[in-house]
Design an enzyme around this catalytic site. Sequence first.
Site, PDB file in Angstrom:
ATOM      1  N   ASN A  13      -1.459 -11.491  40.145  1.00  0.00           N
ATOM      2  CA  ASN A  13      -0.620 -12.590  40.639  1.00  0.00           C
ATOM      3  C   ASN A  13      -1.302 -13.897  40.241  1.00  0.00           C
ATOM      4  O   ASN A  13      -2.267 -14.314  40.879  1.00  0.00           O
ATOM      5  CB  ASN A  13      -0.486 -12.476  42.168  1.00  0.00           C
ATOM      6  CG  ASN A  13       0.275 -13.644  42.768  1.00  0.00           C
ATOM      7  OD1 ASN A  13       0.862 -14.455  42.042  1.00  0.00           O
ATOM      8  ND2 ASN A  13       0.269 -13.734  44.087  1.00  0.00           N
ATOM      9  N   TRP A  14      -0.787 -14.509  39.194  1.00  0.00           N
ATOM     10  CA  TRP A  14      -1.417 -15.743  38.695  1.00  0.00           C
ATOM     11  C   TRP A  14      -1.058 -16.964  39.523  1.00  0.00           C
ATOM     12  O   TRP A  14      -1.566 -18.048  39.276  1.00  0.00           O
ATOM     13  CB  TRP A  14      -1.026 -15.961  37.226  1.00  0.00           C
ATOM     14  CG  TRP A  14      -1.752 -15.074  36.266  1.00  0.00           C
ATOM     15  CD1 TRP A  14      -2.685 -14.118  36.569  1.00  0.00           C
ATOM     16  CD2 TRP A  14      -1.636 -15.062  34.831  1.00  0.00           C
ATOM     17  NE1 TRP A  14      -3.144 -13.511  35.418  1.00  0.00           N
ATOM     18  CE2 TRP A  14      -2.517 -14.081  34.341  1.00  0.00           C
ATOM     19  CE3 TRP A  14      -0.863 -15.785  33.929  1.00  0.00           C
ATOM     20  CZ2 TRP A  14      -2.648 -13.808  32.970  1.00  0.00           C
ATOM     21  CZ3 TRP A  14      -0.983 -15.518  32.572  1.00  0.00           C
ATOM     22  CH2 TRP A  14      -1.880 -14.534  32.096  1.00  0.00           C
ATOM     23  N   LYS A  15      -0.143 -16.823  40.467  1.00  0.00           N
ATOM     24  CA  LYS A  15       0.255 -17.945  41.328  1.00  0.00           C
ATOM     25  C   LYS A  15       0.608 -19.167  40.470  1.00  0.00           C
ATOM     26  O   LYS A  15       1.163 -19.029  39.388  1.00  0.00           O
ATOM     27  CB  LYS A  15      -0.840 -18.224  42.361  1.00  0.00           C
ATOM     28  CG  LYS A  15      -1.234 -16.953  43.132  1.00  0.00           C
ATOM     29  CD  LYS A  15      -2.100 -17.198  44.323  1.00  0.00           C
ATOM     30  CE  LYS A  15      -2.397 -15.865  44.997  1.00  0.00           C
ATOM     31  NZ  LYS A  15      -3.153 -16.014  46.224  1.00  0.00           N
ATOM     32  N   HIS A  97       5.695 -12.785  49.371  1.00  0.00           N
ATOM     33  CA  HIS A  97       4.271 -13.117  49.424  1.00  0.00           C
ATOM     34  C   HIS A  97       3.996 -14.029  50.624  1.00  0.00           C
ATOM     35  O   HIS A  97       4.811 -14.885  50.956  1.00  0.00           O
ATOM     36  CB  HIS A  97       3.837 -13.801  48.118  1.00  0.00           C
ATOM     37  CG  HIS A  97       2.348 -13.913  48.011  1.00  0.00           C
ATOM     38  ND1 HIS A  97       1.647 -14.903  48.650  1.00  0.00           N
ATOM     39  CD2 HIS A  97       1.433 -13.145  47.370  1.00  0.00           C
ATOM     40  CE1 HIS A  97       0.351 -14.734  48.396  1.00  0.00           C
ATOM     41  NE2 HIS A  97       0.201 -13.676  47.619  1.00  0.00           N
ATOM     42  N   GLU A  99       2.209 -16.556  50.983  1.00  0.00           N
ATOM     43  CA  GLU A  99       2.221 -18.003  50.698  1.00  0.00           C
ATOM     44  C   GLU A  99       3.653 -18.532  50.715  1.00  0.00           C
ATOM     45  O   GLU A  99       3.890 -19.680  51.101  1.00  0.00           O
ATOM     46  CB  GLU A  99       1.523 -18.273  49.352  1.00  0.00           C
ATOM     47  CG  GLU A  99       0.007 -18.111  49.494  1.00  0.00           C
ATOM     48  CD  GLU A  99      -0.730 -17.795  48.216  1.00  0.00           C
ATOM     49  OE1 GLU A  99      -0.133 -17.869  47.121  1.00  0.00           O
ATOM     50  OE2 GLU A  99      -1.924 -17.459  48.312  1.00  0.00           O
ATOM     51  N   GLU A 179      -1.291  -7.100  52.337  1.00  0.00           N
ATOM     52  CA  GLU A 179      -2.162  -8.256  52.128  1.00  0.00           C
ATOM     53  C   GLU A 179      -2.408  -8.962  53.456  1.00  0.00           C
ATOM     54  O   GLU A 179      -1.598  -9.803  53.883  1.00  0.00           O
ATOM     55  CB  GLU A 179      -1.516  -9.245  51.152  1.00  0.00           C
ATOM     56  CG  GLU A 179      -1.263  -8.668  49.773  1.00  0.00           C
ATOM     57  CD  GLU A 179      -1.210  -9.749  48.705  1.00  0.00           C
ATOM     58  OE1 GLU A 179      -1.952  -9.639  47.733  1.00  0.00           O
ATOM     59  OE2 GLU A 179      -0.447 -10.709  48.873  1.00  0.00           O
ATOM     60  N   GLY A 185      -7.457 -15.253  49.254  1.00  0.00           N
ATOM     61  CA  GLY A 185      -8.119 -16.454  48.740  1.00  0.00           C
ATOM     62  C   GLY A 185      -9.299 -16.915  49.575  1.00  0.00           C
ATOM     63  O   GLY A 185      -9.777 -18.033  49.417  1.00  0.00           O
ATOM     64  N   SER A 226      -8.501 -11.169  48.187  1.00  0.00           N
ATOM     65  CA  SER A 226      -9.873 -11.344  47.688  1.00  0.00           C
ATOM     66  C   SER A 226     -10.407 -10.114  46.945  1.00  0.00           C
ATOM     67  O   SER A 226     -11.600  -9.809  47.025  1.00  0.00           O
ATOM     68  CB  SER A 226     -10.807 -11.737  48.833  1.00  0.00           C
ATOM     69  OG  SER A 226     -10.427 -12.988  49.368  1.00  0.00           O
ATOM     70  N   GLY A 247      -5.213 -11.817  43.065  1.00  0.00           N
ATOM     71  CA  GLY A 247      -4.909 -13.223  42.850  1.00  0.00           C
ATOM     72  C   GLY A 247      -5.973 -13.900  42.007  1.00  0.00           C
ATOM     73  O   GLY A 247      -5.992 -13.797  40.786  1.00  0.00           O
ATOM     74  N   GLY A 248      -6.892 -14.594  42.669  1.00  0.00           N
ATOM     75  CA  GLY A 248      -7.893 -15.404  41.968  1.00  0.00           C
ATOM     76  C   GLY A 248      -8.612 -14.672  40.841  1.00  0.00           C
ATOM     77  O   GLY A 248      -8.761 -15.208  39.731  1.00  0.00           O
TER      78      GLY A 248
HETATM   79  P1  PGA Z   1      -6.471 -13.385  46.159  1.00  0.00           P
HETATM   80  O1  PGA Z   1      -4.879 -13.381  46.273  1.00  0.00           O
HETATM   81  O2  PGA Z   1      -6.871 -12.165  45.379  1.00  0.00           O
HETATM   82  O3  PGA Z   1      -6.826 -14.656  45.477  1.00  0.00           O
HETATM   83  O4  PGA Z   1      -6.997 -13.309  47.571  1.00  0.00           O
HETATM   84  C1  PGA Z   1      -4.160 -12.186  46.423  1.00  0.00           C
HETATM   85  C2  PGA Z   1      -2.702 -12.480  46.541  1.00  0.00           C
HETATM   86  O5  PGA Z   1      -2.346 -13.521  47.103  1.00  0.00           O
HETATM   87  O6  PGA Z   1      -1.862 -11.706  46.067  1.00  0.00           O
END
Ligand code: PGA
Length: 283
Positions: A13-15, A97, A99, A179, A185, A226, A247-248
């Site tokens: 997930n590159w956001k 998601h 977010e 999640e 994050g 994470s 994500g990150g």
């Molecule tokens: P993260 O994000 O690995 O940066 O914690 C995961 C996600 O939001 O899918």
Amino acid sequence: MIPAMRPVIIAANWKMHTDPTTAGQLAVAIAGASETPLVVRVICPPFVCLDAVGRALAGRDVAVGAQNVHAEEAGAYTGEVAAGMLVGLASWAIIGHSERRRDEGETDELIGRKLRRCLDHGLRPILCVGEQLSDREAGRATAVVRGQLAAVLASFAAQAAAGPAAGGTLEDGLVIAYEPVWAIGTGRTASGADAAEMADVIRGALEAAGWSARAAEAVPVLYGGSVTSAAIGEFLAEPAIDGALVGGASLKVDEMAGIVARAGLTAAARLAAGTMRPVETGS
Ligand code: PGA
């Protein structure tokens, strides 16, 4: 019971990162550094990078996914993207998601309708669920996730009034990402045991919503929050967990190489044990 034979999946997930001039290069670098026939790999870049990433990955066995779709088929929704517009650009979509639940006020009811749009347009949904830290501390984590799933599936079922989804049933393609919101994050992960417990809760919630035990068992459950190459092992050691939504770390080639390599070991072991389905090319 015969094992459910779920695939091992690593989804990136590159956001809101990368741009159309650099995204293709990053995708190719990740694809090249993480080659394996055993793991389903998916990269979900921003909408505006889907075309560049898709072109760059042509001929590689890495699928492209969107990070969202709109709940309506079309209409006066300035700035939004409908599922049908993604045909040819994406074959997967992240839905619900945390977010988006937090920043865009997405509700379980809305998310259920988005699932319907995914099925109508042949997008394989990765549905995200997860509790807040306060829920976990109050011992409510499993109840919250069970409640999210029940509400999303009830909303999806209500869409049946509009006729069956064009792209088949949810049972055919649903992937769920657990999640925990407090782990996204933050550098803080859940424990493998907690994630595995939640995977059981998730499959139980599917059954409670009327799915057969066999269909519920066949749904891949990913962990997200994470995830790094160092952290992934604890989750993949759990037979109930089938991969990760990253994500990150998914923006770093070396990290993705490490994560997919670790997933490959799990996939090889599960294949040898007869508990994993071989990856279908182009999935
Ligand atoms: P993260 O994000 O690995 O940066 O914690 C995961 C996600 O939001 O899918």
